[in-house]
Enzyme design. Structure first.
Site, PDB file in Angstrom:
ATOM      1  N   GLY A  23      -0.332   1.438   9.755  1.00 31.29           N
ATOM      2  CA  GLY A  23       0.372   1.205  11.015  1.00 31.29           C
ATOM      3  C   GLY A  23      -0.489   0.794  12.192  1.00 31.29           C
ATOM      4  CG  ASP A  59      -4.991   2.316   1.009  1.00 34.04           C
ATOM      5  OD1 ASP A  59      -5.951   1.530   0.901  1.00 34.04           O
ATOM      6  OD2 ASP A  59      -3.881   1.981   1.476  1.00 34.04           O
ATOM      7  CG  MET A  74     -11.273  -2.952   5.374  1.00 34.94           C
ATOM      8  SD  MET A  74      -9.777  -2.567   4.434  1.00 34.94           S
ATOM      9  CE  MET A  74      -8.771  -1.687   5.639  1.00 34.94           C
ATOM     10  CG  ASP A  90      -5.898  -2.922   3.382  1.00 34.98           C
ATOM     11  OD1 ASP A  90      -4.835  -2.638   3.957  1.00 34.98           O
ATOM     12  OD2 ASP A  90      -6.517  -2.128   2.654  1.00 34.98           O
ATOM     13  N   GLY A 102       1.370  -1.978   4.092  1.00 36.72           N
ATOM     14  CA  GLY A 102       1.933  -0.637   3.944  1.00 36.72           C
ATOM     15  C   GLY A 102       3.209  -0.511   4.731  1.00 36.72           C
ATOM     16  CB  SER A 116      -0.880   0.024   1.242  1.00 39.80           C
ATOM     17  OG  SER A 116      -1.380   1.333   1.425  1.00 39.80           O
ATOM     18  CG  MET A 142     -11.110   3.157   2.252  1.00 39.75           C
ATOM     19  SD  MET A 142      -9.526   3.136   3.103  1.00 39.75           S
ATOM     20  CE  MET A 142      -8.436   3.186   1.691  1.00 39.75           C
ATOM     21  CG  MET A 163      -8.121   6.991   2.525  1.00 39.95           C
ATOM     22  SD  MET A 163      -7.254   7.025   4.108  1.00 39.95           S
ATOM     23  CE  MET A 163      -6.432   5.437   4.063  1.00 39.95           C
ATOM     24  CG  HIS A 202      -3.796  -1.628  -1.554  1.00 45.67           C
ATOM     25  ND1 HIS A 202      -4.902  -2.416  -1.805  1.00 45.67           N
ATOM     26  CD2 HIS A 202      -4.149  -0.821  -0.514  1.00 45.67           C
ATOM     27  CE1 HIS A 202      -5.876  -2.109  -0.956  1.00 45.67           C
ATOM     28  NE2 HIS A 202      -5.436  -1.137  -0.161  1.00 45.67           N
ATOM     29  N   GLY A 247      -8.421   3.991   7.245  1.00 46.35           N
ATOM     30  CA  GLY A 247      -8.109   5.410   7.437  1.00 46.35           C
ATOM     31  C   GLY A 247      -6.626   5.663   7.614  1.00 46.35           C
ATOM     32  CG  PHE A 248      -5.175   6.857  10.165  1.00 46.36           C
ATOM     33  CD1 PHE A 248      -4.595   8.060   9.786  1.00 46.36           C
ATOM     34  CD2 PHE A 248      -6.484   6.862  10.627  1.00 46.36           C
ATOM     35  CE1 PHE A 248      -5.302   9.256   9.875  1.00 46.36           C
ATOM     36  CE2 PHE A 248      -7.212   8.049  10.717  1.00 46.36           C
ATOM     37  CZ  PHE A 248      -6.614   9.247  10.339  1.00 46.36           C
ATOM     38  CG  HIS A 254      -9.108   0.043  -0.253  1.00 48.76           C
ATOM     39  ND1 HIS A 254      -8.446  -0.136   0.947  1.00 48.76           N
ATOM     40  CD2 HIS A 254     -10.430   0.028   0.056  1.00 48.76           C
ATOM     41  CE1 HIS A 254      -9.317  -0.259   1.929  1.00 48.76           C
ATOM     42  NE2 HIS A 254     -10.532  -0.146   1.417  1.00 48.76           N
TER      43      HIS A 254
END
Ligand code: DX5
Ligand code: ZN
Length: 222
Positions: free
Chosen positions: A147, A36, A139, A177, A199, A9, A69, A38, A34, A144-145, A67
């Protein structure tokens, strides 16, 4: 037989060096990129949109896994398809009653369609639309984030979706993910996932190729 694919990601990449970051993961053995997307509404973070997909498309031949979101993803499906995404995944929570329609639209654009469920959404939200899915994304963190910590409870949904797809006689990619690292990756694969998004475990590693091999399970992950 069930080959594991690694989809780094770019959420954890340096956005100011996106071209180099994508080239780096490609050279390191990534199978997909990937992306993301958002919108700051569906999730409490904002990343990038169509133009990023378009520009990344120009610099790699790896499949692009978008992806989304975002709320009302159906409004943007054609644009992401035209920008060069190969797989477009939309959240069941964002689509509501229009999930089947949106998956159909993605396929009409000639792209692979995927339905995504958050950790607190049951597998039953996607099982009825499996005939329209090339992929289901489960998921393993709240989106959203990067880590965040892997939520192991979602593994039973991976199994449930895999069984449901098998009973339809359908081969479907099951992507997972969030919080995927060399410790959680084998759990996800054992449950039935074959596409692993990562990621921080890839971009945070000093040796990207070793990180990707470790996730793939081609090197001792203990
Ligand atoms: C979370 C994103 C993920 C995220 C994963 O909203 O969908 O793709 O980048 O990041 P890690 O692997 O760091 O959990
Ligand atoms: Zn993602």
């Amino acid at each position: 037989m069930n080959t594991v694919k690694i989809a780094p990601s770019v959420l954890s990449a340096n956005f100011a060096e996106m071209g180099k970051e994508v080239a780096k993961i490609q050279a390191a053995g990534a199978d997909l990129v990937h992306l993301d997307v958002m919108d700051g509404v569906f999730v409490p973070n904002i990343t990038f949109g169509i133009k990023m997909v378009e520009d990344v498309r120009k610099i790699t031949d790896l499949p692009l896994d978008a992806h989304l979101m975002i709320v009302h993803p159906e409004r943007y499906v054609e644009k992401f398809a035209k920008a060069g995404a190969d797989i477009i995944t939309v959240h069941a929570e964002a689509c509501g009653d229009t999930l089947a329609q949106t998956l159909t639209l993605i396929r009409q654009c000639g792209k692979k369609a995927g339905a995504v469920i958050n950790p607190d959404t049951p597998a039953s939200a996607v099982i009825p639309v499996l005939p329209l899915c090339d992929m289901v994304l489960v998921m393993s963190v709240f989106p959203g984030f990067g880590g965040q910590k892997f939520i192991a409870d979602v593994l039973s949904k991976v199994q449930e979706i895999k069984c449901a797809a098998e009973s339809l006689g359908k081969t479907i990619d099951i992507e997972i993910d969030g919080g995927i690292d060399p410790k959680t990756a084998p759990l996800a694969v054992q449950a039935g996932a074959n596409v692993l998004v990562a990621g921080s475990a890839v971009f945070g590693a000093s040796d990207c190729a070793a990180a990707i091999s470790a996730l793939r399970g081609t090197k001792n992950a203990q």
